[in-house]
Design a protein around this motif. Structure first.
Motif, mmCIF file in Angstrom:
data_model
loop_
_atom_site.group_PDB
_atom_site.id
_atom_site.type_symbol
_atom_site.label_atom_id
_atom_site.label_comp_id
_atom_site.label_asym_id
_atom_site.label_seq_id
_atom_site.Cartn_x
_atom_site.Cartn_y
_atom_site.Cartn_z
ATOM 1 N N ASP A 139 0.861 -1.182 0.000
ATOM 2 C CA ASP A 139 0.000 0.000 0.000
ATOM 3 C C ASP A 139 0.900 1.235 0.000
ATOM 4 N N THR A 140 0.534 2.245 -0.796
ATOM 5 C CA THR A 140 1.352 3.456 -0.880
ATOM 6 C C THR A 140 0.862 4.570 0.048
ATOM 7 N N ALA A 141 -0.073 4.259 0.953
ATOM 8 C CA ALA A 141 -0.650 5.300 1.805
ATOM 9 C C ALA A 141 0.411 5.991 2.661
ATOM 10 N N ALA A 142 1.382 5.221 3.183
ATOM 11 C CA ALA A 142 2.418 5.819 4.028
ATOM 12 C C ALA A 142 3.269 6.806 3.238
ATOM 13 N N LEU A 143 3.535 6.507 1.974
ATOM 14 C CA LEU A 143 4.313 7.408 1.133
ATOM 15 C C LEU A 143 3.547 8.697 0.875
ATOM 16 N N ALA A 144 2.247 8.569 0.623
ATOM 17 C CA ALA A 144 1.427 9.754 0.390
ATOM 18 C C ALA A 144 1.367 10.630 1.643
ATOM 19 N N ARG A 145 1.254 10.009 2.811
ATOM 20 C CA ARG A 145 1.224 10.791 4.068
ATOM 21 C C ARG A 145 2.536 11.542 4.257
ATOM 22 N N PHE A 146 3.637 10.905 3.932
ATOM 23 C CA PHE A 146 4.941 11.541 4.061
ATOM 24 C C PHE A 146 5.003 12.819 3.235
ATOM 25 N N TRP A 147 4.558 12.742 1.979
ATOM 26 C CA TRP A 147 4.634 13.905 1.109
ATOM 27 C C TRP A 147 3.615 14.975 1.491
ATOM 28 N N ARG A 148 2.463 14.571 1.976
ATOM 29 C CA ARG A 148 1.480 15.575 2.392
ATOM 30 C C ARG A 148 2.017 16.410 3.554
ATOM 31 N N LEU A 189 11.574 3.998 5.455
ATOM 32 C CA LEU A 189 12.117 5.356 5.448
ATOM 33 C C LEU A 189 11.046 6.393 5.771
ATOM 34 N N VAL A 190 9.881 6.274 5.143
ATOM 35 C CA VAL A 190 8.844 7.289 5.354
ATOM 36 C C VAL A 190 8.046 7.043 6.625
ATOM 37 N N SER A 191 8.135 5.840 7.175
ATOM 38 C CA SER A 191 7.369 5.516 8.383
ATOM 39 C C SER A 191 8.154 5.747 9.658
ATOM 40 N N GLY A 192 9.481 5.867 9.546
ATOM 41 C CA GLY A 192 10.317 6.019 10.727
ATOM 42 C C GLY A 192 10.308 7.436 11.260
ATOM 43 N N THR A 200 12.191 19.196 6.667
ATOM 44 C CA THR A 200 12.902 18.771 5.470
ATOM 45 C C THR A 200 12.494 19.573 4.243
ATOM 46 N N GLN A 201 11.483 20.418 4.369
ATOM 47 C CA GLN A 201 11.056 21.232 3.235
ATOM 48 C C GLN A 201 12.189 22.163 2.812
ATOM 49 N N PRO A 202 12.629 22.111 1.541
ATOM 50 C CA PRO A 202 13.721 22.985 1.101
ATOM 51 C C PRO A 202 13.370 24.456 1.270
ATOM 52 N N HIS A 203 14.368 25.271 1.626
ATOM 53 C CA HIS A 203 14.141 26.708 1.802
ATOM 54 C C HIS A 203 13.660 27.340 0.502
ATOM 55 N N ALA A 204 14.221 26.894 -0.622
ATOM 56 C CA ALA A 204 13.843 27.487 -1.901
ATOM 57 C C ALA A 204 12.413 27.165 -2.288
ATOM 58 N N ARG A 275 18.158 17.416 1.799
ATOM 59 C CA ARG A 275 17.867 16.488 0.711
ATOM 60 C C ARG A 275 17.215 15.216 1.246
ATOM 61 N N ILE A 276 16.499 14.586 0.363
ATOM 62 C CA ILE A 276 15.922 13.266 0.674
ATOM 63 C C ILE A 276 16.331 12.310 -0.452
ATOM 64 N N ASP A 277 17.625 12.296 -0.710
ATOM 65 C CA ASP A 277 18.145 11.496 -1.823
ATOM 66 C C ASP A 277 17.807 10.013 -1.695
ATOM 67 N N ARG A 278 17.809 9.520 -0.461
ATOM 68 C CA ARG A 278 17.560 8.089 -0.278
ATOM 69 C C ARG A 278 16.177 7.708 -0.793
ATOM 70 N N TYR A 279 15.205 8.577 -0.610
ATOM 71 C CA TYR A 279 13.854 8.298 -1.118
ATOM 72 C C TYR A 279 13.896 8.088 -2.626
ATOM 73 N N TRP A 280 14.579 8.998 -3.319
ATOM 74 C CA TRP A 280 14.599 8.922 -4.780
ATOM 75 C C TRP A 280 15.463 7.759 -5.271
ATOM 76 N N GLU A 281 16.500 7.423 -4.529
ATOM 77 C CA GLU A 281 17.315 6.264 -4.905
ATOM 78 C C GLU A 281 16.473 4.983 -4.862
#
Length: 319
Positions: A139-148, A189-192, A200-204, A275-281
């Motif tokens: 289920d991708t619900a945890a990933l969606a919560r992370f980004w929200r 990663l997103v649940s921990g 973690t929101q980038p300043h830019a 950065r959240i490089d590990r997520y994208w890797e």
């Protein structure tokens, strides 16, 4: 037609003709799927000639895995010539969907088990705990919560949905062990718990207001698509349409002009941002192009554009 004097048969003869057990016939009768024509003087069940085909139909539907309730709907529709068809079609379609979900779950379970089996013996217990925390299929619900939680507040729902469609990877239908492991690591990663108190929101990306945030992310989505096209052709980061769209997204969101000074400051900010490089890797491991090349993700496209911006800024300083 049965050979008995009354044209009916007993439960044993009916069971033998269709090739099922007496217990099965009794169950369908008690469930109301197979009506009895009458009872003998001794209280034994008697069935009419049409019971043979009806029982065969019941057996076929049940063999396909349809529940008793669905079988009843199909039979009831067949008994009523005045009703429109569709019960059988709906039942088969529903069962196909259920079977597809079960097969997908089995494929994920197999990939997960192979991931545990193929790792070194000393790591299997930890791998099992990691893999076992993810449902099959996942289920991708945890990933969606992370980004929200990561996105700027008060962004329009349409903009959030559009971003989630790009940022949340869809688990493959037929994963290999590596992909099952990658998704399990992504879920962990997103649940921990997050380290530290800094967001973690980038300043830019911290544009003022919901509208500016929507403008920023819409512009970034277009720039990422353009960069992904370049990346699929294995082109190194370079100035061009993708980079111009990337910079324009930030300039528009912050109501600033796209000047050399703005680009240099933007390059400095992006280089210093969290950065959240590990997520994208891990996301890249879930999708791949032919020849096993990673499919560009929003994260890898962002890195490509940042590299192009930094290279442009360095070149401008040396001119």
């Amino acid at each position: 037609m049965f050979s008995s004097y009354d044209g009916l048969c007993g439960i044993g003869e009916l069971a033998e003709r269709v090739g099922v057990s007496v217990k099965t016939v009794r169950f369908y009768s008690d469930s109301g799927l197979l009506p009895e024509a009458s009872r003998s003087a001794g209280g034994h069940r008697r069935y009419g000639p049409d019971s043979v085909e009806r029982l065969r139909m019941i057996r076929s539907l049940r063999t396909m895995g349809l529940p008793v309730s669905a079988v009843r709907r199909v039979l009831d529709e067949g008994d009523d010539a005045g009703r429109a068809g569709g019960a059988l079609e709906d039942a088969v379609a529903g069962q196909l969907r259920a079977t597809g979900s079960q097969l997908r779950a089995m494929r994920w379970r197999e990939a997960a088990l192979r991931s545990v089996q193929e790792c070194p013996a000393a790591e299997r217990a930890g791998r099992l705990r990691l893999i076992g925390a993810v449902a099959a299929p996942p289920d991708t619900a945890a990933l969606a919560r992370f980004w929200r939680a990561w996105l700027p507040p008060r962004m329009p729902a349409r903009s959030v949905t559009a971003f989630l469609e790009r940022a949340v990877p869809q688990p493959p239908e037929d994963p290999d062990p590596g992909q099952a492991l990658a998704f399990a690591r992504l879920h962990a990663l997103v649940s921990g718990p997050c380290d530290g108190d800094e967001p973690t929101q980038p300043h830019a990306h911290r544009a003022a207001g919901a509208r500016a945030s929507a403008v920023l992310y819409a512009g970034l989505a277009e720039a990422y698509d353009l960069a992904a096209t370049e990346m699929r052709q294995d082109r190194d980061p370079h100035p061009g349409e993708a980079l111009d769209g990337f910079v324009d997204a930030y300039a528009s969101a912050h109501a600033a002009a796209d000047t050399p000074d703005f680009r240099r400051e933007l390059a400095r900010q992006l280089a210093a941002d969290p950065r959240i490089d590990r997520y994208w890797e891990l996301t890249a491991e879930l999708v791949s192009r032919p020849a096993g090349r990673p499919e560009p993700t929003p994260g890898s496209a962002h890195d490509w554009l940042v590299a192009a911006l930094e290279d442009e800024s360095r070149t401008a300083l040396t001119v």
